[in-house]
Design an enzyme around this catalytic site. Structure first.
Site, mmCIF file in Angstrom:
data_model
loop_
_atom_site.group_PDB
_atom_site.id
_atom_site.type_symbol
_atom_site.label_atom_id
_atom_site.label_comp_id
_atom_site.label_asym_id
_atom_site.label_seq_id
_atom_site.Cartn_x
_atom_site.Cartn_y
_atom_site.Cartn_z
ATOM 1 N N ASP A 188 -17.117 5.379 13.995
ATOM 2 C CA ASP A 188 -15.756 5.537 13.202
ATOM 3 C C ASP A 188 -15.073 4.120 13.093
ATOM 4 O OD1 ASP A 188 -13.467 5.706 12.061
ATOM 5 O OD2 ASP A 188 -12.560 7.116 13.213
ATOM 6 N N LYS A 238 -3.243 -1.695 15.685
ATOM 7 C CA LYS A 238 -2.633 -0.910 16.967
ATOM 8 C C LYS A 238 -3.536 -0.879 18.028
ATOM 9 C CE LYS A 238 0.865 1.804 14.597
ATOM 10 N NZ LYS A 238 0.845 2.129 13.206
ATOM 11 N N LYS A 289 -5.345 10.898 0.814
ATOM 12 C CA LYS A 289 -5.592 9.566 1.433
ATOM 13 C C LYS A 289 -6.749 8.857 0.732
ATOM 14 C CE LYS A 289 -6.899 7.214 5.934
ATOM 15 N NZ LYS A 289 -7.031 7.506 7.247
ATOM 16 N N GLU A 348 0.901 -1.178 -0.113
ATOM 17 C CA GLU A 348 -0.006 -0.077 -0.216
ATOM 18 C C GLU A 348 0.889 1.363 0.230
ATOM 19 O OE1 GLU A 348 -1.716 1.931 3.364
ATOM 20 O OE2 GLU A 348 -1.164 0.092 4.647
ATOM 21 N N VAL A 399 -5.440 0.250 2.874
ATOM 22 C CA VAL A 399 -5.440 -0.945 2.951
ATOM 23 C C VAL A 399 -6.760 -1.334 1.845
ATOM 24 C CG1 VAL A 399 -6.150 -3.242 4.124
ATOM 25 C CG2 VAL A 399 -4.295 -1.593 4.769
ATOM 26 N N SER A 436 -13.235 1.578 10.151
ATOM 27 C CA SER A 436 -12.498 1.801 9.023
ATOM 28 C C SER A 436 -13.129 0.999 7.932
ATOM 29 C CB SER A 436 -11.009 1.341 9.221
ATOM 30 O OG SER A 436 -10.369 1.180 8.047
ATOM 31 N N ALA A 437 -13.176 1.365 6.713
ATOM 32 C CA ALA A 437 -13.702 0.921 5.601
ATOM 33 C C ALA A 437 -12.732 -0.526 5.243
ATOM 34 C CB ALA A 437 -13.677 1.870 4.361
ATOM 35 N N ASP A 438 -11.611 -0.523 5.874
ATOM 36 C CA ASP A 438 -10.616 -1.700 5.480
ATOM 37 C C ASP A 438 -11.508 -2.879 5.896
ATOM 38 O OD1 ASP A 438 -8.703 0.102 4.928
ATOM 39 O OD2 ASP A 438 -7.468 -0.276 6.565
HETATM 40 N N1 PSU Z 1 -2.616 1.652 10.805
HETATM 41 C C1 PSU Z 1 -1.337 1.629 10.931
HETATM 42 N N2 PSU Z 1 -0.649 2.270 9.911
HETATM 43 C C2 PSU Z 1 -1.134 2.717 8.684
HETATM 44 C C3 PSU Z 1 -2.468 2.794 8.696
HETATM 45 C C4 PSU Z 1 -3.280 2.136 9.880
HETATM 46 O O1 PSU Z 1 -1.134 0.944 11.964
HETATM 47 O O2 PSU Z 1 -0.447 3.402 7.890
HETATM 48 C C5 PSU Z 1 -3.092 3.342 7.669
HETATM 49 C C6 PSU Z 1 -3.449 2.162 6.360
HETATM 50 O O3 PSU Z 1 -3.232 2.866 5.273
HETATM 51 C C7 PSU Z 1 -5.019 1.940 6.540
HETATM 52 C C8 PSU Z 1 -5.244 3.262 6.921
HETATM 53 O O4 PSU Z 1 -5.563 1.150 5.574
HETATM 54 O O5 PSU Z 1 -4.572 3.984 7.718
HETATM 55 C C9 PSU Z 1 -6.801 3.322 7.750
HETATM 56 O O6 PSU Z 1 -7.245 4.287 7.714
HETATM 57 P P1 PSU Z 1 -8.987 4.548 8.381
HETATM 58 O O7 PSU Z 1 -8.841 4.301 9.843
HETATM 59 O O8 PSU Z 1 -9.366 6.283 8.257
HETATM 60 O O9 PSU Z 1 -9.749 3.733 7.595
HETATM 61 MN MN MN Z 2 -12.324 6.310 10.037
#
Ligand code: PSU
Ligand code: MN
Length: 306
Positions: free
Chosen positions: A141, A162, A89, A27, A109, A143-145
């Protein structure tokens, strides 16, 4: 319409895919938003080397000038790393807009999985995934992941998540969505900087060949969605849980006080944790990415034999 209208696959990657050889996706949000310059560029280049050393071809994924890219040049990696958070992003909801506007984007991701699947890449290595944030009961909140893991056929090798996230709720969400979560050599969910969160996960797998078999079986069964492989950070790079958890608590308190929201939350917390731990967390972060890349490459090699 052919997807090549929008997608550029680097020649080396295209050739490997055509020959049925192993390719590992990487990524780019981790480069732009996950680490500071110049360590981000150095890490992004080294991780490609780790994948090659383990017998696979790397394909770092991003959006450049509105083109979806599977495989970046050195200059493109350098550009994303130098521009840092100045690059958009891009998660799932952002992707069509950024392409239509002809903009640059660093892929999360979720978006890396989407583009990897379009290119025909089955395995992807990263550091940590997004998940259910602490307090999500109020903020929504998530994540879309996680949704992407539910629907897109790519295996993601990470070091767990994390503790900026609510890890028990993240596991519940993955269970609801039917995502297999596998511990590599462990039966407890790794917590990124540390080898365990103390949370049990159902399945332990101990070899790349066994991982490849699971991916293969899921594919043959015609089941949609990804697999999440959680690979603990190597012992010698793991952090003291007290130190890292204190840093995370402080970072979350500051994010709440400042009213940080939405897509800014994860990058803010990552940068804050790094600042508080004085760079120790960055070293651990870099090492666990290499460790995941090696496992993803070995698994891709096994998968290419099936
Ligand atoms: N968690 C980490 N390192 C990262 C990310 C998440 O420990 O770099 C990044 C990844 O690209 C992940 C994104 O897909 O943050 C998730 O962001 P969000 O929570 O806004 O979906
Ligand atoms: Mn988010």
């Amino acid at each position: 319409m052919s997807i090549e209208k929008y997608l550029d696959i680097a020649p080396e990657v295209k050739e490997a895919l055509k020959a049925g050889k192993s390719v590992v996706a990487l990524e780019s949000t981790i480069i732009s938003h996950g680490m500071p310059y110049p360590q981000n560029v150095e890490t992004a280049l080294n991780v490609e080397k780790v994948i090659r050393d383990n017998g696979a071809i790397p394909a770092t994924i991003a959006i450049i000038g509105g083109r979806l890219k599977a495989g970046l040049s050195r200059d493109e990696i350098e550009y994303l790393g130098k521009t840092g958070v100045g690059v958009t992003k891009v998660s799932r909801r952002d992707l069509p807009v950024i392409v239509a506007k002809g903009m640059d984007g660093a892929t999360t991701v979720a978006t890396t999985m989407i583009i990897a699947a379009m290119a025909g890449i089955k395995i992807f290595a990263t550091g940590g995934i997004g998940g259910v944030h602490r307090g999500a009961q109020q903020t929504f909140d998530i994540s879309a992941d996680l949704e992407e893991l539910a629907m897109t056929n790519v295996t993601v090798v990470c070091a767990g998540a994390k503790a900026i996230l609510d890890l028990p709720l993240t596991l519940e969400y993955l269970e609801t969505k039917g995502v297999p979560v596998i511990g590599y050599g462990t039966k407890e969910l790794p917590a990124f900087y540390t080898r365990t969160s103390g949370l049990p996960i159902d399945y332990e797998i101990d070899t790349p060949a066994e991982l490849a078999k699971t991916i293969f079986v899921k594919h043959e069964l015609g089941m949609q969605g990804g697999i999440l492989v959680t690979n603990p950070i190597p012992e010698q790079y793991s952090m003291d849980p007290k130190v890292i958890n204190k840093a995370i608590d402080e970072a979350i308190a500051e994010a709440n006080a400042k009213g940080i929201k939405g897509k800014e939350t994860t990058p803010f917390l990552l940068a804050k944790v790094k600042e508080i731990t004085g760079g120790d967390s960055l070293d651990s972060n870099i090492q666990l990415v290499y460790n995941n890349a090696a496992l993803a490459a070995k698994t891709a090699v096994e998968l290419s034999k099936m």
